[in-house]
Motif scaffolding. Structure first.
Motif, PDB file in Angstrom:
ATOM      1  N   MET A   1       7.438 -13.103   6.772  1.00  0.00           N
ATOM      2  CA  MET A   1       6.219 -12.321   6.566  1.00  0.00           C
ATOM      3  C   MET A   1       6.566 -10.838   6.506  1.00  0.00           C
ATOM      4  N   LYS A   2       5.972 -10.155   5.542  1.00  0.00           N
ATOM      5  CA  LYS A   2       6.198  -8.722   5.397  1.00  0.00           C
ATOM      6  C   LYS A   2       4.922  -7.958   5.762  1.00  0.00           C
ATOM      7  N   ILE A   3       5.055  -7.030   6.699  1.00  0.00           N
ATOM      8  CA  ILE A   3       3.943  -6.187   7.143  1.00  0.00           C
ATOM      9  C   ILE A   3       4.272  -4.750   6.770  1.00  0.00           C
ATOM     10  N   THR A   4       3.292  -4.047   6.213  1.00  0.00           N
ATOM     11  CA  THR A   4       3.536  -2.691   5.725  1.00  0.00           C
ATOM     12  C   THR A   4       2.466  -1.751   6.223  1.00  0.00           C
ATOM     13  N   THR A   5       2.845  -0.499   6.467  1.00  0.00           N
ATOM     14  CA  THR A   5       1.883   0.566   6.727  1.00  0.00           C
ATOM     15  C   THR A   5       2.042   1.629   5.649  1.00  0.00           C
ATOM     16  N   TYR A   6       0.897   2.212   5.242  1.00  0.00           N
ATOM     17  CA  TYR A   6       0.926   3.167   4.134  1.00  0.00           C
ATOM     18  C   TYR A   6      -0.232   4.152   4.287  1.00  0.00           C
ATOM     19  N   ASN A   7       0.101   5.404   4.552  1.00  0.00           N
ATOM     20  CA  ASN A   7      -0.908   6.471   4.489  1.00  0.00           C
ATOM     21  C   ASN A   7      -1.097   6.783   3.009  1.00  0.00           C
ATOM     22  N   VAL A   8      -2.190   6.290   2.457  1.00  0.00           N
ATOM     23  CA  VAL A   8      -2.394   6.342   1.009  1.00  0.00           C
ATOM     24  C   VAL A   8      -2.925   7.697   0.541  1.00  0.00           C
ATOM     25  N   GLU A  24       3.969  -4.938  -7.112  1.00  0.00           N
ATOM     26  CA  GLU A  24       5.428  -4.974  -7.091  1.00  0.00           C
ATOM     27  C   GLU A  24       5.986  -5.618  -5.823  1.00  0.00           C
ATOM     28  N   GLU A  25       5.448  -5.247  -4.678  1.00  0.00           N
ATOM     29  CA  GLU A  25       6.047  -5.654  -3.398  1.00  0.00           C
ATOM     30  C   GLU A  25       5.396  -6.878  -2.770  1.00  0.00           C
ATOM     31  N   LYS A  26       4.105  -7.068  -3.046  1.00  0.00           N
ATOM     32  CA  LYS A  26       3.360  -8.220  -2.518  1.00  0.00           C
ATOM     33  C   LYS A  26       3.514  -8.395  -0.997  1.00  0.00           C
ATOM     34  N   PRO A  27       3.285  -7.349  -0.223  1.00  0.00           N
ATOM     35  CA  PRO A  27       3.345  -7.513   1.238  1.00  0.00           C
ATOM     36  C   PRO A  27       2.238  -8.456   1.712  1.00  0.00           C
ATOM     37  N   ASP A  28       2.479  -9.104   2.841  1.00  0.00           N
ATOM     38  CA  ASP A  28       1.495 -10.062   3.356  1.00  0.00           C
ATOM     39  C   ASP A  28       0.355  -9.371   4.101  1.00  0.00           C
ATOM     40  N   ILE A  29       0.695  -8.354   4.895  1.00  0.00           N
ATOM     41  CA  ILE A  29      -0.299  -7.592   5.653  1.00  0.00           C
ATOM     42  C   ILE A  29      -0.054  -6.111   5.382  1.00  0.00           C
ATOM     43  N   VAL A  30      -1.117  -5.371   5.122  1.00  0.00           N
ATOM     44  CA  VAL A  30      -1.000  -3.945   4.810  1.00  0.00           C
ATOM     45  C   VAL A  30      -1.973  -3.160   5.679  1.00  0.00           C
ATOM     46  N   CYS A  31      -1.472  -2.131   6.354  1.00  0.00           N
ATOM     47  CA  CYS A  31      -2.320  -1.205   7.098  1.00  0.00           C
ATOM     48  C   CYS A  31      -2.359   0.112   6.333  1.00  0.00           C
ATOM     49  N   LEU A  32      -3.560   0.551   5.994  1.00  0.00           N
ATOM     50  CA  LEU A  32      -3.747   1.792   5.248  1.00  0.00           C
ATOM     51  C   LEU A  32      -4.372   2.845   6.139  1.00  0.00           C
ATOM     52  N   GLN A  33      -3.981   4.104   5.919  1.00  0.00           N
ATOM     53  CA  GLN A  33      -4.590   5.227   6.627  1.00  0.00           C
ATOM     54  C   GLN A  33      -5.012   6.308   5.633  1.00  0.00           C
ATOM     55  N   GLU A  34      -5.859   7.183   6.146  1.00  0.00           N
ATOM     56  CA  GLU A  34      -6.372   8.341   5.392  1.00  0.00           C
ATOM     57  C   GLU A  34      -7.039   7.881   4.090  1.00  0.00           C
ATOM     58  N   LEU A  35      -8.019   6.989   4.257  1.00  0.00           N
ATOM     59  CA  LEU A  35      -8.759   6.480   3.096  1.00  0.00           C
ATOM     60  C   LEU A  35      -9.524   7.584   2.381  1.00  0.00           C
ATOM     61  N   LYS A  36     -10.041   8.542   3.147  1.00  0.00           N
ATOM     62  CA  LYS A  36     -10.843   9.636   2.589  1.00  0.00           C
ATOM     63  C   LYS A  36     -12.006   9.104   1.756  1.00  0.00           C
ATOM     64  N   ALA A  37     -12.668   8.078   2.284  1.00  0.00           N
ATOM     65  CA  ALA A  37     -13.787   7.463   1.572  1.00  0.00           C
ATOM     66  C   ALA A  37     -14.794   6.932   2.583  1.00  0.00           C
ATOM     67  N   PRO A  38     -16.096   7.138   2.345  1.00  0.00           N
ATOM     68  CA  PRO A  38     -17.095   6.533   3.222  1.00  0.00           C
ATOM     69  C   PRO A  38     -17.065   5.019   3.104  1.00  0.00           C
ATOM     70  N   GLN A  39     -17.689   4.336   4.060  1.00  0.00           N
ATOM     71  CA  GLN A  39     -17.618   2.883   4.143  1.00  0.00           C
ATOM     72  C   GLN A  39     -17.978   2.210   2.817  1.00  0.00           C
ATOM     73  N   GLU A  40     -19.035   2.697   2.171  1.00  0.00           N
ATOM     74  CA  GLU A  40     -19.529   2.037   0.963  1.00  0.00           C
ATOM     75  C   GLU A  40     -18.705   2.338  -0.287  1.00  0.00           C
ATOM     76  N   LYS A  41     -17.763   3.281  -0.193  1.00  0.00           N
ATOM     77  CA  LYS A  41     -16.962   3.654  -1.360  1.00  0.00           C
ATOM     78  C   LYS A  41     -15.561   3.033  -1.349  1.00  0.00           C
ATOM     79  N   PHE A  42     -15.266   2.213  -0.372  1.00  0.00           N
ATOM     80  CA  PHE A  42     -13.967   1.547  -0.358  1.00  0.00           C
ATOM     81  C   PHE A  42     -13.878   0.599  -1.559  1.00  0.00           C
ATOM     82  N   PRO A  43     -12.753   0.589  -2.295  1.00  0.00           N
ATOM     83  CA  PRO A  43     -12.652  -0.208  -3.530  1.00  0.00           C
ATOM     84  C   PRO A  43     -12.403  -1.690  -3.249  1.00  0.00           C
TER      85      PRO A  43
END
Length: 258
Positions: A1-8, A24-43
């Motif tokens: 299993m591949k787990i990744t963190t990424y301040n996007v 490209e990488e197809k990680p299994d679990i991804v943690c993202l930070q600094e979304l800079k988006a309100p709850q309803e604007k997450f893609p």
């Protein structure tokens, strides 16, 4: 299993970069930070079309954290930390994914220091450390990953003498990180690469990426149940060289499946 963190650094503005990297990488679990988006604007739909389930805690303009999982169910267990009911920043989200407790964090920057922002950073760090200590009592594998905004040692920064007054490198920050790890956590990158100079962030200014003038501030902390399953750890540093990319690169670990 591949787990990744990424301040996007802006999930919508950097969405093409994020989707390219996921493909490209197809990680299994991804943690993202600094979304800079309100709850309803997450893609959400774009993330779903890429093959990922997602939970997220958005915030208008700043902050924001998310956990993505490919072909895995995500059961959210927490958002935010105890200890300060007036703190409404979206900086921590936690879930049970693939048999692992995953904590995704975006620790405050704290600059300028000293000052109120640095005080908030240290207060948040203290609250997070208290929660981390409680997680060590779990009889489950736990990973705490994200942008810690903390440079652990001089080895983790290009020209450390230039950072002595910065909130990311001040003695108080380094001591807080050291004490956190000292609870019983393993710094995955340093466990597998103890003598290698590894960076996860390069500023946009002064050709920092081209000169490899970086910092290591994105970390994986593993509890003993997960540390003994650790196989590999690294940084997808080439992503930092893509056009219109984040100033951070994705950081990852591979763990043995049970």
């Amino acid at each position: 299993m591949k787990i990744t963190t990424y301040n996007v650094n802006g999930v919508n503005g950097r969405l093409p970069v994020l989707l390219r990297w996921l493909e490209e990488e197809k990680p299994d679990i991804v943690c993202l930070q600094e979304l800079k988006a309100p709850q309803e604007k997450f893609p959400e739909q774009s993330i779903k079309d890429a093959g990922y389930n997602a939970i997220w805690h958005g915030q208008k303009s700043w902050n924001g954290v998310a956990i993505l999982a490919r072909n895995l169910e995500i059961k959210e267990t927490r958002r935010g930390l105890d200890g300060d009911p007036e703190d409404l920043h979206s900086r921590y989200i936690e879930a049970f994914v693939g048999g692992i407790v995953v904590g995704c964090l975006y620790l405050p920057n704290g600059n300028p220091a000293p000052g109120p922002k640095f005080d908030y950073k240290l207060s948040w760090f203290e609250r997070f450390s208290k929660h981390a200590l409680a997680l060590l009592e779990y009889d489950l594998p736990v990973v705490l990953t994200g942008d810690y905004n903390a440079i652990p040692t001089e080895f983790d920064v290009y020209k450390p003498e230039r950072w002595v007054e910065d909130a990311l490198f001040r003695p108080e920050t380094r001591e807080a990180f050291k004490n956190l790890v000292g609870q019983g956590w393993t710094d995955a990158i340093r466990k597998l690469h103890p003598d290698e100079k590894i960076y996860t962030f390069w500023d946009y200014f002064r050709n920092a990426y081209g000169r490899d003038a970086g910092l290591r501030i994105d970390h994986f902390l593993l509890n003993p149940q997960l540390e003994n399953r650790l196989l590999k750890a690294g940084v997808d540093r080439h992503v930092r060289g893509w056009e219109k990319t984040s100033d951070h690169a994705p950081v990852w670990i591979e763990i043995k499946d049970l």
